[in-house]
Write a protein that holds these residues in place. Sequence first.
Motif, PDB file in Angstrom:
ATOM      1  N   GLY A  93      18.961  40.285  34.518  1.00  0.00           N
ATOM      2  CA  GLY A  93      18.207  39.614  35.578  1.00  0.00           C
ATOM      3  C   GLY A  93      18.348  40.322  36.916  1.00  0.00           C
ATOM      4  O   GLY A  93      17.366  40.511  37.632  1.00  0.00           O
ATOM      5  N   GLY A  94      19.552  40.735  37.246  1.00  0.00           N
ATOM      6  CA  GLY A  94      19.777  41.463  38.501  1.00  0.00           C
ATOM      7  C   GLY A  94      19.073  42.813  38.498  1.00  0.00           C
ATOM      8  O   GLY A  94      18.488  43.224  39.497  1.00  0.00           O
ATOM      9  N   HIS A  95      19.136  43.495  37.367  1.00  0.00           N
ATOM     10  CA  HIS A  95      18.443  44.778  37.243  1.00  0.00           C
ATOM     11  C   HIS A  95      16.946  44.574  37.423  1.00  0.00           C
ATOM     12  O   HIS A  95      16.276  45.323  38.148  1.00  0.00           O
ATOM     13  N   ALA A  96      16.408  43.536  36.779  1.00  0.00           N
ATOM     14  CA  ALA A  96      14.971  43.255  36.871  1.00  0.00           C
ATOM     15  C   ALA A  96      14.575  42.872  38.294  1.00  0.00           C
ATOM     16  O   ALA A  96      13.525  43.309  38.789  1.00  0.00           O
ATOM     17  N   LEU A  97      15.394  42.069  38.967  1.00  0.00           N
ATOM     18  CA  LEU A  97      15.069  41.669  40.339  1.00  0.00           C
ATOM     19  C   LEU A  97      15.106  42.875  41.277  1.00  0.00           C
ATOM     20  O   LEU A  97      14.228  43.033  42.123  1.00  0.00           O
ATOM     21  N   THR A  98      16.083  43.749  41.102  1.00  0.00           N
ATOM     22  CA  THR A  98      16.141  44.976  41.901  1.00  0.00           C
ATOM     23  C   THR A  98      14.921  45.845  41.618  1.00  0.00           C
ATOM     24  O   THR A  98      14.291  46.376  42.536  1.00  0.00           O
ATOM     25  N   TRP A  99      14.560  45.979  40.332  1.00  0.00           N
ATOM     26  CA  TRP A  99      13.404  46.793  39.965  1.00  0.00           C
ATOM     27  C   TRP A  99      12.116  46.223  40.545  1.00  0.00           C
ATOM     28  O   TRP A  99      11.325  46.953  41.146  1.00  0.00           O
ATOM     29  N   LEU A 100      11.890  44.921  40.386  1.00  0.00           N
ATOM     30  CA  LEU A 100      10.626  44.353  40.850  1.00  0.00           C
ATOM     31  C   LEU A 100      10.522  44.412  42.371  1.00  0.00           C
ATOM     32  O   LEU A 100       9.441  44.611  42.912  1.00  0.00           O
ATOM     33  N   THR A 101      11.643  44.272  43.063  1.00  0.00           N
ATOM     34  CA  THR A 101      11.635  44.359  44.521  1.00  0.00           C
ATOM     35  C   THR A 101      11.222  45.757  44.963  1.00  0.00           C
ATOM     36  O   THR A 101      10.320  45.921  45.797  1.00  0.00           O
ATOM     37  N   GLU A 102      11.848  46.767  44.396  1.00  0.00           N
ATOM     38  CA  GLU A 102      11.492  48.147  44.739  1.00  0.00           C
ATOM     39  C   GLU A 102      10.052  48.454  44.320  1.00  0.00           C
ATOM     40  O   GLU A 102       9.297  49.082  45.072  1.00  0.00           O
ATOM     41  N   HIS A 103       9.668  48.015  43.145  1.00  0.00           N
ATOM     42  CA  HIS A 103       8.307  48.250  42.661  1.00  0.00           C
ATOM     43  C   HIS A 103       7.281  47.668  43.626  1.00  0.00           C
ATOM     44  O   HIS A 103       6.326  48.355  44.018  1.00  0.00           O
ATOM     45  N   LEU A 108       3.006  48.371  46.962  1.00  0.00           N
ATOM     46  CA  LEU A 108       2.132  47.567  47.829  1.00  0.00           C
ATOM     47  C   LEU A 108       2.652  47.583  49.262  1.00  0.00           C
ATOM     48  O   LEU A 108       3.339  46.659  49.697  1.00  0.00           O
ATOM     49  N   PRO A 109       2.316  48.612  50.021  1.00  0.00           N
ATOM     50  CA  PRO A 109       2.884  48.747  51.369  1.00  0.00           C
ATOM     51  C   PRO A 109       2.493  47.634  52.337  1.00  0.00           C
ATOM     52  O   PRO A 109       3.143  47.456  53.354  1.00  0.00           O
ATOM     53  N   ARG A 110       1.467  46.848  52.013  1.00  0.00           N
ATOM     54  CA  ARG A 110       1.041  45.778  52.924  1.00  0.00           C
ATOM     55  C   ARG A 110       1.911  44.519  52.833  1.00  0.00           C
ATOM     56  O   ARG A 110       1.836  43.656  53.685  1.00  0.00           O
ATOM     57  N   ILE A 111       2.693  44.385  51.759  1.00  0.00           N
ATOM     58  CA  ILE A 111       3.467  43.150  51.646  1.00  0.00           C
ATOM     59  C   ILE A 111       4.664  43.169  52.589  1.00  0.00           C
ATOM     60  O   ILE A 111       5.283  44.204  52.828  1.00  0.00           O
ATOM     61  N   ARG A 112       4.964  42.011  53.141  1.00  0.00           N
ATOM     62  CA  ARG A 112       6.065  41.856  54.092  1.00  0.00           C
ATOM     63  C   ARG A 112       7.310  41.270  53.458  1.00  0.00           C
ATOM     64  O   ARG A 112       8.415  41.469  53.954  1.00  0.00           O
ATOM     65  N   ARG A 113       7.092  40.489  52.397  1.00  0.00           N
ATOM     66  CA  ARG A 113       8.202  39.759  51.817  1.00  0.00           C
ATOM     67  C   ARG A 113       7.880  39.409  50.371  1.00  0.00           C
ATOM     68  O   ARG A 113       6.725  39.414  49.968  1.00  0.00           O
ATOM     69  N   ILE A 114       8.918  39.081  49.608  1.00  0.00           N
ATOM     70  CA  ILE A 114       8.786  38.639  48.226  1.00  0.00           C
ATOM     71  C   ILE A 114       9.543  37.329  48.111  1.00  0.00           C
ATOM     72  O   ILE A 114      10.665  37.213  48.610  1.00  0.00           O
ATOM     73  N   GLU A 115       8.934  36.360  47.454  1.00  0.00           N
ATOM     74  CA  GLU A 115       9.561  35.046  47.294  1.00  0.00           C
ATOM     75  C   GLU A 115       9.855  34.743  45.835  1.00  0.00           C
ATOM     76  O   GLU A 115       9.136  35.196  44.944  1.00  0.00           O
ATOM     77  N   GLY A 116      10.885  33.950  45.623  1.00  0.00           N
ATOM     78  CA  GLY A 116      11.199  33.429  44.305  1.00  0.00           C
ATOM     79  C   GLY A 116      11.801  32.048  44.446  1.00  0.00           C
ATOM     80  O   GLY A 116      12.467  31.747  45.434  1.00  0.00           O
ATOM     81  N   THR A 117      11.554  31.216  43.464  1.00  0.00           N
ATOM     82  CA  THR A 117      12.070  29.851  43.476  1.00  0.00           C
ATOM     83  C   THR A 117      12.748  29.573  42.150  1.00  0.00           C
ATOM     84  O   THR A 117      12.302  30.044  41.099  1.00  0.00           O
ATOM     85  N   THR A 118      13.832  28.823  42.201  1.00  0.00           N
ATOM     86  CA  THR A 118      14.525  28.420  40.991  1.00  0.00           C
ATOM     87  C   THR A 118      15.021  26.994  41.144  1.00  0.00           C
ATOM     88  O   THR A 118      15.013  26.447  42.249  1.00  0.00           O
ATOM     89  N   ARG A 119      15.429  26.427  40.052  1.00  0.00           N
ATOM     90  CA  ARG A 119      16.024  25.098  40.132  1.00  0.00           C
ATOM     91  C   ARG A 119      17.390  25.193  40.800  1.00  0.00           C
ATOM     92  O   ARG A 119      18.096  26.191  40.655  1.00  0.00           O
ATOM     93  N   LEU A 160      12.865  40.185  52.911  1.00  0.00           N
ATOM     94  CA  LEU A 160      11.924  40.813  53.833  1.00  0.00           C
ATOM     95  C   LEU A 160      11.916  42.313  53.612  1.00  0.00           C
ATOM     96  O   LEU A 160      12.960  42.919  53.337  1.00  0.00           O
ATOM     97  N   ARG A 161      10.759  42.924  53.772  1.00  0.00           N
ATOM     98  CA  ARG A 161      10.665  44.377  53.622  1.00  0.00           C
ATOM     99  C   ARG A 161      11.669  45.079  54.547  1.00  0.00           C
ATOM    100  O   ARG A 161      12.361  46.005  54.130  1.00  0.00           O
ATOM    101  N   ARG A 162      11.750  44.634  55.797  1.00  0.00           N
ATOM    102  CA  ARG A 162      12.650  45.314  56.750  1.00  0.00           C
ATOM    103  C   ARG A 162      14.114  45.189  56.334  1.00  0.00           C
ATOM    104  O   ARG A 162      14.891  46.128  56.502  1.00  0.00           O
ATOM    105  N   ASP A 163      14.500  44.053  55.769  1.00  0.00           N
ATOM    106  CA  ASP A 163      15.873  43.912  55.271  1.00  0.00           C
ATOM    107  C   ASP A 163      16.106  44.818  54.063  1.00  0.00           C
ATOM    108  O   ASP A 163      17.150  45.463  53.959  1.00  0.00           O
ATOM    109  N   TRP A 164      15.141  44.865  53.150  1.00  0.00           N
ATOM    110  CA  TRP A 164      15.265  45.722  51.971  1.00  0.00           C
ATOM    111  C   TRP A 164      15.410  47.178  52.395  1.00  0.00           C
ATOM    112  O   TRP A 164      16.286  47.898  51.896  1.00  0.00           O
ATOM    113  N   ALA A 165      14.568  47.619  53.333  1.00  0.00           N
ATOM    114  CA  ALA A 165      14.598  49.014  53.776  1.00  0.00           C
ATOM    115  C   ALA A 165      15.916  49.362  54.470  1.00  0.00           C
ATOM    116  O   ALA A 165      16.430  50.472  54.320  1.00  0.00           O
ATOM    117  N   ALA A 166      16.474  48.396  55.209  1.00  0.00           N
ATOM    118  CA  ALA A 166      17.711  48.652  55.960  1.00  0.00           C
ATOM    119  C   ALA A 166      18.967  48.316  55.158  1.00  0.00           C
ATOM    120  O   ALA A 166      20.072  48.644  55.583  1.00  0.00           O
TER     121      ALA A 166
END
Length: 182
Positions: A93-103, A108-119, A160-166
Amino acid sequence: MDLTYRRYADADADDLVAFLTGDTWPFHGSPVVDAERARQWAAEGRFGNAETESFWIDGDGEPLGLVRLMDLGDSTPVFDLRIRSRYRGRGIGGHALTWLTEHLFTALPRIRRIEGTTRRDNAAMRRTFRRCGYVQEAHYREGWPSADGTVHDAVGYAILRRDWAAGTTTAPAWDDERTTEG
């Protein structure tokens, strides 16, 4: 274990049905998916359309999981992640979340953030969010109905994209109500 990500195609519908019906998904709205529903989802394009892409998580010569990326035309896509039960707890799951975030941030350079929800009670996924740089932004009281009629709290995370980049995280301004009250 080496993991690879392979784009889902319409020709994979039978494999998708076998994947969804061959396991249980305790932290999803439908923990058990029947074949008719899975075929309907595939036929409707739920796993691949103009706004959605899905990827198999392959390892050990078989699909171990599935990542579904949604709202891809928006500046804030969301995702669904399913790992087969026998492979849970192994860091996939961690590998997949890291992969999907980078992907997503790379493709998609226009996106600013990625969201996820869980119980709220999905402690493993909540730890995974934090380890991967996601920050808790929301708590939805009684926001996640289950098939058995119970209703659970849901928790929202984002990066956030800026947090991911930094390589940093920034916390939400939880105390902002003091400044908006008159």
